[in-house]
Design a protein around this motif. Structure first.
Motif, PDB file in Angstrom:
ATOM      1  N   ASN A  14     -11.759  -5.943  30.689  1.00 44.20           N
ATOM      2  CA  ASN A  14     -12.750  -6.974  30.385  1.00 44.20           C
ATOM      3  C   ASN A  14     -13.370  -7.588  31.640  1.00 44.20           C
ATOM      4  O   ASN A  14     -14.032  -8.633  31.546  1.00 44.20           O
ATOM      5  CB  ASN A  14     -12.114  -8.072  29.535  1.00 44.20           C
ATOM      6  N   GLN A  15     -13.163  -6.957  32.783  1.00 49.96           N
ATOM      7  CA  GLN A  15     -13.692  -7.502  34.029  1.00 49.96           C
ATOM      8  C   GLN A  15     -15.211  -7.584  33.994  1.00 49.96           C
ATOM      9  O   GLN A  15     -15.894  -6.652  33.578  1.00 49.96           O
ATOM     10  CB  GLN A  15     -13.252  -6.640  35.220  1.00 49.96           C
ATOM     11  N   LYS A  16     -15.736  -8.720  34.429  1.00 49.83           N
ATOM     12  CA  LYS A  16     -17.184  -8.908  34.506  1.00 49.83           C
ATOM     13  C   LYS A  16     -17.545  -9.462  35.876  1.00 49.83           C
ATOM     14  O   LYS A  16     -16.731 -10.088  36.549  1.00 49.83           O
ATOM     15  CB  LYS A  16     -17.676  -9.858  33.404  1.00 49.83           C
ATOM     16  N   PHE A  17     -18.782  -9.194  36.258  1.00 49.35           N
ATOM     17  CA  PHE A  17     -19.287  -9.755  37.506  1.00 49.35           C
ATOM     18  C   PHE A  17     -20.671 -10.319  37.236  1.00 49.35           C
ATOM     19  O   PHE A  17     -21.566  -9.597  36.785  1.00 49.35           O
ATOM     20  CB  PHE A  17     -19.358  -8.676  38.593  1.00 49.35           C
ATOM     21  N   LEU A  18     -20.819 -11.637  37.471  1.00 56.82           N
ATOM     22  CA  LEU A  18     -22.069 -12.338  37.162  1.00 56.82           C
ATOM     23  C   LEU A  18     -22.477 -12.115  35.713  1.00 56.82           C
ATOM     24  O   LEU A  18     -23.653 -11.934  35.386  1.00 56.82           O
ATOM     25  CB  LEU A  18     -23.188 -11.897  38.108  1.00 56.82           C
ATOM     26  N   GLY A  19     -21.459 -12.069  34.831  1.00 57.09           N
ATOM     27  CA  GLY A  19     -21.709 -11.962  33.401  1.00 57.09           C
ATOM     28  C   GLY A  19     -21.922 -10.567  32.871  1.00 57.09           C
ATOM     29  O   GLY A  19     -22.091 -10.382  31.674  1.00 57.09           O
ATOM     30  N   ARG A  20     -21.930  -9.554  33.751  1.00 58.34           N
ATOM     31  CA  ARG A  20     -22.164  -8.178  33.318  1.00 58.34           C
ATOM     32  C   ARG A  20     -20.862  -7.381  33.423  1.00 58.34           C
ATOM     33  O   ARG A  20     -20.064  -7.594  34.354  1.00 58.34           O
ATOM     34  CB  ARG A  20     -23.249  -7.518  34.165  1.00 58.34           C
ATOM     35  N   PRO A  21     -20.622  -6.427  32.496  1.00 54.13           N
ATOM     36  CA  PRO A  21     -19.391  -5.636  32.536  1.00 54.13           C
ATOM     37  C   PRO A  21     -19.285  -4.832  33.833  1.00 54.13           C
ATOM     38  O   PRO A  21     -20.284  -4.269  34.307  1.00 54.13           O
ATOM     39  CB  PRO A  21     -19.525  -4.703  31.321  1.00 54.13           C
ATOM     40  N   ALA A  22     -18.092  -4.789  34.407  1.00 56.13           N
ATOM     41  CA  ALA A  22     -17.841  -3.978  35.605  1.00 56.13           C
ATOM     42  C   ALA A  22     -17.431  -2.590  35.144  1.00 56.13           C
ATOM     43  O   ALA A  22     -16.276  -2.357  34.773  1.00 56.13           O
ATOM     44  CB  ALA A  22     -16.752  -4.608  36.461  1.00 56.13           C
ATOM     45  N   THR A  23     -18.374  -1.658  35.129  1.00 59.15           N
ATOM     46  CA  THR A  23     -18.121  -0.335  34.546  1.00 59.15           C
ATOM     47  C   THR A  23     -17.676   0.694  35.573  1.00 59.15           C
ATOM     48  O   THR A  23     -17.120   1.723  35.210  1.00 59.15           O
ATOM     49  CB  THR A  23     -19.387   0.185  33.842  1.00 59.15           C
ATOM     50  N   PHE A  24     -17.965   0.461  36.859  1.00 59.42           N
ATOM     51  CA  PHE A  24     -17.517   1.411  37.874  1.00 59.42           C
ATOM     52  C   PHE A  24     -16.661   0.670  38.905  1.00 59.42           C
ATOM     53  O   PHE A  24     -16.406  -0.517  38.779  1.00 59.42           O
ATOM     54  CB  PHE A  24     -18.709   2.117  38.538  1.00 59.42           C
ATOM     55  N   GLY A  25     -16.234   1.397  39.936  1.00 57.00           N
ATOM     56  CA  GLY A  25     -15.319   0.793  40.907  1.00 57.00           C
ATOM     57  C   GLY A  25     -13.953   0.535  40.308  1.00 57.00           C
ATOM     58  O   GLY A  25     -13.242  -0.381  40.727  1.00 57.00           O
ATOM     59  N   ASP A  26     -13.584   1.354  39.302  1.00 54.20           N
ATOM     60  CA  ASP A  26     -12.298   1.139  38.626  1.00 54.20           C
ATOM     61  C   ASP A  26     -11.119   1.274  39.563  1.00 54.20           C
ATOM     62  O   ASP A  26     -10.108   0.577  39.432  1.00 54.20           O
ATOM     63  CB  ASP A  26     -12.144   2.110  37.455  1.00 54.20           C
ATOM     64  N   ASP A  27     -11.209   2.208  40.560  1.00 49.86           N
ATOM     65  CA  ASP A  27     -10.096   2.399  41.475  1.00 49.86           C
ATOM     66  C   ASP A  27      -9.924   1.204  42.411  1.00 49.86           C
ATOM     67  O   ASP A  27      -8.810   0.707  42.603  1.00 49.86           O
ATOM     68  CB  ASP A  27     -10.259   3.701  42.274  1.00 49.86           C
ATOM     69  N   ARG A  28     -11.018   0.702  42.976  1.00 48.78           N
ATOM     70  CA  ARG A  28     -10.925  -0.477  43.842  1.00 48.78           C
ATOM     71  C   ARG A  28     -10.473  -1.710  43.056  1.00 48.78           C
ATOM     72  O   ARG A  28      -9.700  -2.529  43.553  1.00 48.78           O
ATOM     73  CB  ARG A  28     -12.285  -0.774  44.487  1.00 48.78           C
ATOM     74  N   SER A  29     -10.954  -1.829  41.824  1.00 52.26           N
ATOM     75  CA  SER A  29     -10.599  -2.979  41.001  1.00 52.26           C
ATOM     76  C   SER A  29      -9.098  -3.005  40.697  1.00 52.26           C
ATOM     77  O   SER A  29      -8.440  -4.032  40.895  1.00 52.26           O
ATOM     78  CB  SER A  29     -11.392  -2.955  39.697  1.00 52.26           C
ATOM     79  N   MET A  30      -8.545  -1.880  40.239  1.00 53.61           N
ATOM     80  CA  MET A  30      -7.120  -1.837  39.948  1.00 53.61           C
ATOM     81  C   MET A  30      -6.297  -2.016  41.222  1.00 53.61           C
ATOM     82  O   MET A  30      -5.235  -2.671  41.207  1.00 53.61           O
ATOM     83  CB  MET A  30      -6.763  -0.518  39.259  1.00 53.61           C
ATOM     84  N   THR A  31      -6.773  -1.469  42.335  1.00 56.32           N
ATOM     85  CA  THR A  31      -6.064  -1.658  43.603  1.00 56.32           C
ATOM     86  C   THR A  31      -5.949  -3.136  43.938  1.00 56.32           C
ATOM     87  O   THR A  31      -4.902  -3.600  44.408  1.00 56.32           O
ATOM     88  CB  THR A  31      -6.785  -0.921  44.744  1.00 56.32           C
TER      89      THR A  31
END
Length: 622
Positions: free
Chosen positions: A429-446
């Motif tokens: 459910n990660q969002k950035f400035l109200g928009r879904p964060a659909t990529f960068g999944d590897d950096r995000s989980m890290t």
């Protein structure tokens, strides 16, 4: 109703080193019934717990025995005869120890045991990187055969080299490459240090510019220093924790079969490894390819228990890579989960190496090394080959020195399952400035893992991946990566100061330097020459030295002719990729991939087409 015809993308034929198919589908899987105990016909040996045979020795055996499909001319001269009496053959396959040839009819006088001189040049892409070179040595005939072919009988000749190609190149080109690269790297580093000393002298004339210059040079040099000091966690034969490999797939019909096979065909205990493929509602033939590959693997001997440890599922709707990964983790039965991209292929020893750092209970995630599989396709893939290697072997290795790798890359990374499940909801459910964060999944989980645990890098855990071979696709990928890097670096900056102080300092420097780089480059290459009429010789010399350092590091470690593309990549970065950074500053809220049809990409395309139709209706020029 007007039908809009889309321009079909240009198809590029990928150049890959293709291993000769083994007679066993699962040739590297240890035999749980111990029916196969000795070295097999390719020189491999299943390593058992408590085995005193080193992994380096086993890897050496495997490298010597791996055969690759080939198609190049070979000149054969029987011992004692002149060059004019030679025979021209065509290579069918090649290994580090020998060669299989197709011969014309007039070669029938060669017999088993005869010694010949062979001359040939290994074309790029026929064998692993570093083998592309000319060969002249003696060989002995070990087998003759006649095969039936569509064009008639085919005369085959098997040769064994007098010495392995690894030893031959070590005494020829490889040895010189190591000595030359080492000496030139030392000189380059020394020259960079002298140039930065000059910056101190001129510091009072432009404090900001020369401070940036000093910091950037110090940052890059320390990366190479700690990368050189890095060492793998060695294999403990008694440490084989349970591992579940998750492969998320979306429209990868060309590569998914090879990915699945490489994941299940691991030198790892049968009862401790499973593979789960999760298809994210592909619109091509991916699901059928998955089914076909799994059926082939399931047909192997029952002692490999493939039906119990290889499965797939298809999501009810296209939901994105993160949803596919979490679904796979929920299905996993082991405590460690490995994420593998659907266009990446694991080395047979990858999992055994990848899990070793988890002997430390505070280790939360580990990344393996990613090489470029289609490196010889064109100049675009050659550029990425050098960049990938330096990014992993130097940059990630330097971060691993402090147990703080900031990106556990998508092609091959391992996590503790409990940590993934702990952060799954926030990740999905990660969002950035109200928009879904659909990529960068590897950096995000890290980032989730790095807050409370250590993260590492294991250079001996190797996979290879397919990289973009077309400029348009490559630039879209790089823009997506820059956006995710900006977003996730801002997140990491909020907690990285709690880590090792030296690591935290260089993290913040590594954040500032790329962001400020466009301004500094524009000042040196445009403002100074135009306004002051001064040629930016010092700046260009520094840039070339940094490029030289990157190229020589690749030559030192890989002993490959591709090292020159390090120069080209640095220039390409400065004059093309660098200028994506300002665009990323102002668009890093976007959630479109650009290289795959996600719901966000479809929505963005439909909005763009709607604007075009509306513009044409009112006569607007867009």
């Amino acid at each position: 109703m007007r039908i809009i015809k889309r321009k079909q993308p240009k198809i590029t034929k990928e150049v890959l080193a293709v291993p000769r198919t083994d007679r066993r589908t699962l040739s590297y899987v240890p035999d749980p019934e111990q029916i196969r105990l000795n070295a097999d016909r390719r020189g491999n040996r299943a390593q058992q717990p408590g085995d005193d045979v080193s992994s380096e020795y086993l890897n050496k055996l495997r490298m010597l025995s791996l055969r690759y499909e080939a198609e190049f001319e070979v000149w054969i001269v029987p011992k004692g005869k002149k060059k004019k009496a030679g025979i021209k053959g065509q290579a069918a396959d090649i290994s580090a120890t020998g060669l299989l040839l197709r011969l014309p009819d007039d070669a029938s006088d060669l017999e088993v045991g005869d010694t010949v001189k062979v001359r040939f040049r290994i074309p790029p892409g026929s064998m692993p990187e570093g083998f592309e070179s000319a060969v002249r040595m003696d060989a002995s005939v070990v087998r003759r055969a006649t095969n039936s072919a569509e064009s008639g009988e085919e005369h085959m000749l098997a040769l064994e080299f007098e010495k392995p190609l690894t030893e031959y190149f070590q005494r020829k080109r490889w040895g010189y490459s190591v000595y030359s690269a080492s000496a030139l790297m030392f000189m380059a580093v020394l020259f960079i240090i002298l140039m930065r000393a000059e910056s101190i002298i001129y510091f009072k004339y432009n404090m900001v510019l020369y401070l940036y210059s000093l910091i950037a040079a110090l940052f890059l040099l320390t990366r190479y220093l700690f990368g050189a000091l890095y060492r793998d966690v060695p294999i403990n034969p008694d440490y084989t924790p349970g591992v579940s490999i998750i492969i998320p797939c979306f429209n990868e019909a060309d590569w998914i079969k090879r990915t699945i096979l490489s994941c299940i065909n691991q030198d790892y205990p049968v009862d401790k490894l499973e593979v789960i493929v999760v298809d994210d509602r592909s619109t091509d033939q991916s699901v059928q390819q998955i089914k076909d590959m799994i059926e082939v693997i399931h047909s192997e001997a029952e002692r490999y228990a493939t039906r119990e440890r290889l499965s797939y599922t298809v999501l009810p709707e296209n939901a994105g890579k993160r949803v596919a990964l979490v679904k796979g983790v929920e299905m996993a039965k082991h405590d460690l989960v490995v994420f593998v991209d659907s266009d990446s292929f694991l080395d047979p020893m990858a999992i055994r190496h990848l899990v070793q750092p988890f002997q430390d209970p505070k280790m939360g995630g580990v990344a393996g090394r990613t090489d470029v599989e289609n490196k010889y396709t064109n100049n675009m893939t050659k550029l990425q080959t050098v960049r990938y290697y330096i990014a992993f072997r130097i940059m990630k290795a330097a971060e691993s020195w402090f147990d703080s790798v900031t990106c556990l890359s998508g092609p091959l990374s391992c996590y503790r399952k409990e940590l993934i499940m702990q952060h799954a909801d926030a990740w999905l459910n990660q969002k950035f400035l109200g928009r879904p964060a659909t990529f960068g999944d590897d950096r995000s989980m890290t980032n989730f893992i790095l807050k409370t645990h250590r993260t590492g890098y294991q250079d001996s855990a190797i996979c290879s991946t397919i990289v973009p071979s077309q400029m348009k696709v490559f630039l879209k990928q790089q823009m997506r990566w820059k956006r995710s890097w900006l977003r996730e670096s801002l997140r990491a900056g909020s907690f990285i100061w709690r880590k090792e102080p030296f690591m935290a300092l260089f993290f913040y420097i590594g954040l500032i330097v790329p962001i400020a780089a466009p301004v500094v480059v524009a000042y040196n290459l445009m403002y100074v020459p135009i306004v002051h009429g001064i040629f930016p010789g010092t700046f260009l010399m520094g840039l070339l030295l940094m490029a030289l350092l990157m190229s020589l590091a690749h030559l030192l470690f890989r002993k490959s002719r591709l090292w020159v593309f390090g120069f080209v990549f640095c220039l390409f970065y400065e004059f093309v990729l660098l200028w994506q950074m300002p665009v990323a500053w102002f668009t890093f809220w976007k959630s479109t991939w650009g290289t795959r049809e996600t719901p966000q990409d479809i929505e963005a395309r439909e909005k763009k087409e709607a604007r075009k139709r509306k513009g044409k209706k009112f006569g607007l020029p867009f």
